[in-house]
Design an enzyme around this catalytic site. Structure first.
Site, PDB file in Angstrom:
ATOM      1  N   GLU A  56       0.848  -1.204   0.000  1.00 16.45           N
ATOM      2  CA  GLU A  56       0.000   0.000   0.000  1.00 16.45           C
ATOM      3  C   GLU A  56       0.879   1.249   0.000  1.00 16.45           C
ATOM      4  O   GLU A  56       1.811   1.357   0.795  1.00 16.45           O
ATOM      5  CB  GLU A  56      -0.905  -0.011   1.236  1.00 16.45           C
ATOM      6  CG  GLU A  56      -1.644   1.282   1.524  1.00 16.45           C
ATOM      7  CD  GLU A  56      -2.506   1.758   0.364  1.00 16.45           C
ATOM      8  OE1 GLU A  56      -2.350   2.934  -0.021  1.00 16.45           O
ATOM      9  OE2 GLU A  56      -3.303   0.952  -0.153  1.00 16.45           O
ATOM     10  N   GLU A  82     -23.218   4.138  -1.188  1.00 20.46           N
ATOM     11  CA  GLU A  82     -24.578   3.684  -0.888  1.00 20.46           C
ATOM     12  C   GLU A  82     -24.664   2.186  -1.164  1.00 20.46           C
ATOM     13  O   GLU A  82     -24.135   1.705  -2.158  1.00 20.46           O
ATOM     14  CB  GLU A  82     -25.582   4.455  -1.750  1.00 20.46           C
ATOM     15  CG  GLU A  82     -25.627   5.936  -1.386  1.00 20.46           C
ATOM     16  CD  GLU A  82     -25.967   6.832  -2.574  1.00 20.46           C
ATOM     17  OE1 GLU A  82     -25.898   6.345  -3.727  1.00 20.46           O
ATOM     18  OE2 GLU A  82     -26.294   8.005  -2.345  1.00 20.46           O
ATOM     19  N   TYR A 201     -26.530   0.980 -15.209  1.00 18.95           N
ATOM     20  CA  TYR A 201     -27.176   1.385 -13.963  1.00 18.95           C
ATOM     21  C   TYR A 201     -28.688   1.176 -14.026  1.00 18.95           C
ATOM     22  O   TYR A 201     -29.304   0.702 -13.062  1.00 18.95           O
ATOM     23  CB  TYR A 201     -26.857   2.844 -13.655  1.00 18.95           C
ATOM     24  CG  TYR A 201     -25.749   3.035 -12.655  1.00 18.95           C
ATOM     25  CD1 TYR A 201     -26.019   3.358 -11.334  1.00 18.95           C
ATOM     26  CD2 TYR A 201     -24.411   2.914 -13.025  1.00 18.95           C
ATOM     27  CE1 TYR A 201     -25.013   3.545 -10.408  1.00 18.95           C
ATOM     28  CE2 TYR A 201     -23.383   3.097 -12.111  1.00 18.95           C
ATOM     29  CZ  TYR A 201     -23.690   3.414 -10.800  1.00 18.95           C
ATOM     30  OH  TYR A 201     -22.693   3.583  -9.883  1.00 18.95           O
ATOM     31  N   VAL A 250       4.169   1.002  -5.623  1.00 17.04           N
ATOM     32  CA  VAL A 250       4.516   0.112  -6.732  1.00 17.04           C
ATOM     33  C   VAL A 250       4.639   0.927  -8.006  1.00 17.04           C
ATOM     34  O   VAL A 250       3.724   1.666  -8.385  1.00 17.04           O
ATOM     35  CB  VAL A 250       3.472  -1.007  -6.896  1.00 17.04           C
ATOM     36  CG1 VAL A 250       3.814  -1.874  -8.116  1.00 17.04           C
ATOM     37  CG2 VAL A 250       3.416  -1.875  -5.640  1.00 17.04           C
TER      38      VAL A 250
END
Length: 589
Positions: A56, A82, A201, A250
């Site tokens: 990370e 959501e 969607y 990275v």
């Protein structure tokens, strides 16, 4: 890898994959997708946790699922995802993650109980005129022409929507509807966004058309999503021996072609300013979160706007370096370059410490924000705001450490190219106090009280240059497949990887790509739960016709193609049949 539905496979435990003892895994990034992939490696692929390593670039995990107390600035939330009941892979994951709040139960258990006890419901989805509810709030106000355009979009295959914008398939009537206001401000769509993603969607969430105005279908965590979801997941992984290596940027993953197969051979990264590398074999699996919507986030404070970061950021550069090696790894430039100015860039975290703002919030939401109950149930949109400003107030406390007198409001503006109504600046130029003043103005605080309340609050602007990158117009192949063709040990995960039918900018997409990657590379013999197939359910489709027409029945709908079908077969012919039954269930009769 294959898809499944129903609970037969949902409750099944796969056999241990062949030769799993010889495998290891390196995951690039520690957002939800990587954490989920690590969990699936342990639970379903039965890999030992000490063979899993997460690199990370930041000093903490979580990616875009955040919520943090910063000693210098205060409480910060960049946003919130959501969620709904049919996030099939998300709940498949969290049924296995122990709660940090309650011993002996899962994160899914506590989430389920909480949302049963305190369900979502918005008493004001759209306001205008300084705190007044929009008179037509609750209705979709779609014209017949706009409904026809919506249906026409759904009927088009994705191949015909490559690099097409939403405003190229809809006319002005559609954009004047409340449906567009609800849709755009709930999901963060812009008129220039991908029509391909818009179509996904509509198909993915057609079962929520009837609740898009009151947001009763949504589900929310107890605290911010970092504390409620990420921390338990990280704790689970650490308890299994997974290694987290922070401050590790990275730079590249070298991939070679061996007899027509793509094999990741080496990871190059920077740690504490020093160049390091990891050599890989075919047994070393690499999972890459390519791109990031919160990369290069910067923060302001009460007296300073959030500044513009230099460069494109590490996650984007890594994806670009990979894409330069092979066309199968996508086209990152389609997502991080040429983002229109009229987009969402700024959000803000406002912490109020006194009572003065409470009555204005209560007037709009019909709820006391200090009650512990969810307050706005998602965004409240300020329809006459030049910024297309909106705000959301979650359950308080939103942080475990939050004091009883503190109320945290999250604000955001979908348009960054216009000056505000009260603050005559673009939202990108606004300080924290100015973000707060604009919010107070729009919720109806008397102008002679705005300055005092804003100065007493703590407001932190956050600039996210790539927050709408998911929705950039795209073509097939612009996002790499989760496991590219002929890839032996490299997979892409997260919302910039390509999997069919599901929608980006969701926690579900992150977890789905993670599950698909693990199951594919390790041949896990268990079905990945398919995307909820509401668009194939005739009951859902009929109900959507009812709701799209603002709760009108067939006798009231002026819909030429639907009327022609009914005339052909005749209403009388369906009396006493199953067809009549489902039409009545959909309230069309």
């Amino acid at each position: 890898m294959y898809y499944s539905n129903g609970n037969y496979e949902a409750f099944a435990r796969p056999k241990k994959p062949a030769n799993i003892e010889q495998k290891s895994a390196v995951l690039i990034g520690s957002g939800l997708a990587s954490l989920a992939a690590a969990a699936f490696l342990i639970r379903d692929a039965q890999m030992e946790g000490n063979k899993i390593r997460i690199l990370e670039e930041l000093a903490l995990p979580g990616g875009s699922m955040d919520g943090i107390w910063n000693e210098q600035k205060g409480y910060i939330i960049r946003g919130g995802r959501e969620m709904e009941t049919h996030f099939e892979t998300l709940w498949d994951l969290f049924r296995s993650i122990p709660s940090l709040e309650t011993e002996g139960v899962s994160v899914l258990d506590e989430y389920y109980w909480l949302n049963k006890e305190d369900p979502s419901f918005s008493h004001a989805r759209v306001i205008e005129n300084r705190g007044e509810r929009l008179p037509t709030d609750g209705k979709l106000t779609l014209s017949q022409k706009a409904i026809h355009e919506l249906i026409a979009l759904v009927l088009l295959p994705e191949e015909k929507l490559q690099d097409v914008q939403i405003d190229q398939v809809f006319t002005e009537e559609f954009f004047q509807s409340n449906f567009w206001t609800y849709w755009a401000t709930m999901f963060a769509f812009e008129p220039w966004a991908s029509a391909m993603e818009m179509r996904r969607y509509v198909l993915r969430f057609i079962h929520h058309v009837g609740s898009i105005a009151d947001m009763s279908s949504l589900r929310f965590t107890k605290y911010n999503q970092y504390e409620s979801l990420i921390r338990p997941l990280v704790s689970y992984l650490e308890s299994h021996g997974v290694t987290f290596q922070y401050d590790s940027q990275v730079q590249n993953i070298l991939v070679e072609n061996e007899n027509g197969k793509k094999v990741a051979k080496k990871i190059e990264y920077i740690k504490n300013g020093n160049a390091e590398s990891i050599s890989l074999t075919k047994n070393d699996l690499v999972f890459v979160t390519n791109g990031s919507i919160t990369e290069s986030s910067t923060y302001g404070d009460n007296h300073n706007p959030a500044h513009v970061a230099d460069g494109i950021g590490g996650s984007w550069q890594l994806w670009q370096n990979l894409a330069d090696q092979d066309d199968a790894f996508g086209k990152p430039e389609k997502f991080y370059k040429n983002i229109p100015e009229a987009n969402w860039v700024i959000s803000g975290s406002i912490t109020f410490f006194d009572e003065k703002v409470i009555p204005y919030i209560e007037k709009i939401t019909k709820k006391d924000p200090r009650s512990g109950s969810i307050v706005t149930s998602g965004p409240v949109t300020i329809n006459d705001s030049n910024w297309w400003y909106g705000f959301s107030i979650s359950r308080q406390p939103h942080f475990k450490a939050q004091k009883k007198n503190e109320v945290i409001v999250w604000v955001y503006g979908l348009y960054s190219h216009k000056p505000g109504n009260y603050i005559q600046k673009k939202i990108t130029e606004a300080t924290g106090i100015e973000l707060c003043k604009e919010f107070l103005y729009h919720i109806g605080v008397p102008e002679n009280e705005i300055a005092e309340i804003a100065q007493a609050a703590n407001s932190i602007p956050c600039r996210m240059p790539y927050i709408t990158s998911y929705f950039m117009p795209r073509a097939l192949g612009d996002r790499p497949l989760v496991v590219p063709k002929d890839s032996v040990n490299l997979a892409f995960i997260g919302n910039f990887a390509e999997t069919g039918k599901d929608t980006v900018f969701t926690t579900e997409y992150s977890v789905r790509t993670a599950m698909e990657a693990v199951y594919t590379l390790l041949d896990v013999d268990r079905g990945v739960p398919e995307v909820f197939a509401s668009s194939y359910d005739i009951r859902v489709l009929l109900k959507s016709i009812y709701h799209l027409n603002d709760n009108k029945n067939l006798n009231e709908i002026e819909f030429p193609w639907l009327i022609s079908i009914l005339e052909k077969y005749g209403i009388k012919k369906i009396e006493g049949t199953y067809v009549e039954e489902i039409l009545k269930e959909a309230k069309l009769l």
